[in-house]
Design a protein around this motif. Structure first.
Motif, PDB file in Angstrom:
ATOM      1  N   SER A  59       0.809  -1.224   0.000  1.00  0.00           N
ATOM      2  CA  SER A  59       0.000   0.000   0.000  1.00  0.00           C
ATOM      3  C   SER A  59       0.838   1.269   0.000  1.00  0.00           C
ATOM      4  O   SER A  59       0.390   2.309  -0.474  1.00  0.00           O
ATOM      5  CB  SER A  59      -0.948   0.004   1.198  1.00  0.00           C
ATOM      6  OG  SER A  59      -1.887  -1.036   1.083  1.00  0.00           O
ATOM      7  N   VAL A  60       2.049   1.195   0.540  1.00  0.00           N
ATOM      8  CA  VAL A  60       2.926   2.362   0.530  1.00  0.00           C
ATOM      9  C   VAL A  60       3.164   2.818  -0.905  1.00  0.00           C
ATOM     10  O   VAL A  60       3.120   4.009  -1.204  1.00  0.00           O
ATOM     11  CB  VAL A  60       4.270   2.046   1.237  1.00  0.00           C
ATOM     12  CG1 VAL A  60       5.304   3.131   0.955  1.00  0.00           C
ATOM     13  CG2 VAL A  60       4.063   1.898   2.734  1.00  0.00           C
ATOM     14  N   THR A  61       3.380   1.872  -1.809  1.00  0.00           N
ATOM     15  CA  THR A  61       3.696   2.228  -3.198  1.00  0.00           C
ATOM     16  C   THR A  61       2.468   2.345  -4.093  1.00  0.00           C
ATOM     17  O   THR A  61       2.521   3.025  -5.110  1.00  0.00           O
ATOM     18  CB  THR A  61       4.669   1.202  -3.810  1.00  0.00           C
ATOM     19  OG1 THR A  61       4.078  -0.094  -3.732  1.00  0.00           O
ATOM     20  CG2 THR A  61       5.994   1.212  -3.077  1.00  0.00           C
ATOM     21  N   THR A  62       1.368   1.703  -3.708  1.00  0.00           N
ATOM     22  CA  THR A  62       0.182   1.733  -4.571  1.00  0.00           C
ATOM     23  C   THR A  62      -0.854   2.752  -4.131  1.00  0.00           C
ATOM     24  O   THR A  62      -1.864   2.926  -4.805  1.00  0.00           O
ATOM     25  CB  THR A  62      -0.482   0.345  -4.642  1.00  0.00           C
ATOM     26  OG1 THR A  62      -0.857  -0.063  -3.332  1.00  0.00           O
ATOM     27  CG2 THR A  62       0.452  -0.670  -5.279  1.00  0.00           C
ATOM     28  N   GLY A  63      -0.631   3.404  -2.986  1.00  0.00           N
ATOM     29  CA  GLY A  63      -1.538   4.456  -2.557  1.00  0.00           C
ATOM     30  C   GLY A  63      -2.822   3.966  -1.935  1.00  0.00           C
ATOM     31  O   GLY A  63      -3.879   4.540  -2.180  1.00  0.00           O
ATOM     32  N   LEU A  64      -2.751   2.912  -1.133  1.00  0.00           N
ATOM     33  CA  LEU A  64      -3.925   2.446  -0.405  1.00  0.00           C
ATOM     34  C   LEU A  64      -3.798   2.827   1.064  1.00  0.00           C
ATOM     35  O   LEU A  64      -2.746   3.281   1.519  1.00  0.00           O
ATOM     36  CB  LEU A  64      -4.072   0.929  -0.558  1.00  0.00           C
ATOM     37  CG  LEU A  64      -4.278   0.438  -1.993  1.00  0.00           C
ATOM     38  CD1 LEU A  64      -4.248  -1.081  -2.046  1.00  0.00           C
ATOM     39  CD2 LEU A  64      -5.576   0.973  -2.563  1.00  0.00           C
ATOM     40  N   ARG A  65      -4.867   2.629   1.812  1.00  0.00           N
ATOM     41  CA  ARG A  65      -4.886   2.974   3.230  1.00  0.00           C
ATOM     42  C   ARG A  65      -3.890   2.123   4.003  1.00  0.00           C
ATOM     43  O   ARG A  65      -3.658   0.963   3.686  1.00  0.00           O
ATOM     44  CB  ARG A  65      -6.292   2.767   3.788  1.00  0.00           C
ATOM     45  CG  ARG A  65      -6.478   3.367   5.158  1.00  0.00           C
ATOM     46  CD  ARG A  65      -7.888   3.238   5.586  1.00  0.00           C
ATOM     47  NE  ARG A  65      -8.100   1.848   5.974  1.00  0.00           N
ATOM     48  CZ  ARG A  65      -9.070   1.433   6.741  1.00  0.00           C
ATOM     49  NH1 ARG A  65      -9.969   2.282   7.169  1.00  0.00           N
ATOM     50  NH2 ARG A  65      -9.187   0.182   7.053  1.00  0.00           N
ATOM     51  N   LEU A  66      -3.304   2.703   5.056  1.00  0.00           N
ATOM     52  CA  LEU A  66      -2.325   2.028   5.904  1.00  0.00           C
ATOM     53  C   LEU A  66      -2.843   1.932   7.325  1.00  0.00           C
ATOM     54  O   LEU A  66      -3.431   2.889   7.842  1.00  0.00           O
ATOM     55  CB  LEU A  66      -1.004   2.814   5.900  1.00  0.00           C
ATOM     56  CG  LEU A  66      -0.358   2.968   4.525  1.00  0.00           C
ATOM     57  CD1 LEU A  66       0.599   4.135   4.524  1.00  0.00           C
ATOM     58  CD2 LEU A  66       0.346   1.683   4.148  1.00  0.00           C
ATOM     59  N   LEU A  67      -2.622   0.780   7.960  1.00  0.00           N
ATOM     60  CA  LEU A  67      -3.052   0.568   9.340  1.00  0.00           C
ATOM     61  C   LEU A  67      -1.918  -0.047  10.137  1.00  0.00           C
ATOM     62  O   LEU A  67      -1.340  -1.058   9.732  1.00  0.00           O
ATOM     63  CB  LEU A  67      -4.259  -0.380   9.402  1.00  0.00           C
ATOM     64  CG  LEU A  67      -4.631  -0.898  10.793  1.00  0.00           C
ATOM     65  CD1 LEU A  67      -5.183   0.228  11.661  1.00  0.00           C
ATOM     66  CD2 LEU A  67      -5.626  -2.033  10.691  1.00  0.00           C
TER      67      LEU A  67
END
Length: 97
Positions: A59-67
């Motif tokens: 998600s860091v590189t694809t632009g998704l939410r992080l938890l």
């Protein structure tokens, strides 16, 4: 929260929001809010399953939410959530979600 530290931030957290309950929990253990934020933005995702850890790394590189999820000394959990567009990072307790 005793994990090896990566020192290089992986993303910009955007606006920082902390719920009153999360702030109180951190303060009661003498844990600065910034230390939790730094763990999160440096990719130290805390106490999450391996599948979620891999999803965050992607998600860091694809632009998704992080938890991220961190356990305090009294077993209280703190969540840190960064929105997909990196506009906001929120620190909260799981039951506030």
């Amino acid at each position: 929260m005793n994990q090896p530290a990566r020192l290089k931030p992986l993303f910009y957290p955007g606006r920082l929001c902390v719920t009153p309950a999360a702030h109180t929990a951190l303060h009661s253990h003498g844990i600065p809010v910034i230390s939790v934020v730094m763990q999160h933005v440096c990719g130290n995702w805390g106490d999450i399953p391996d599948d979620d850890r891999r999803q965050n790394d992607l998600s860091v590189t694809t632009g998704l939410r992080l938890l991220s999820s961190y356990r305090l000394p009294d077993a209280t959990r703190i969540w840190v959530i960064t929105e997909w567009d990196r506009s906001t990072t929120t620190i909260l307790l799981p039951d506030e979600y």
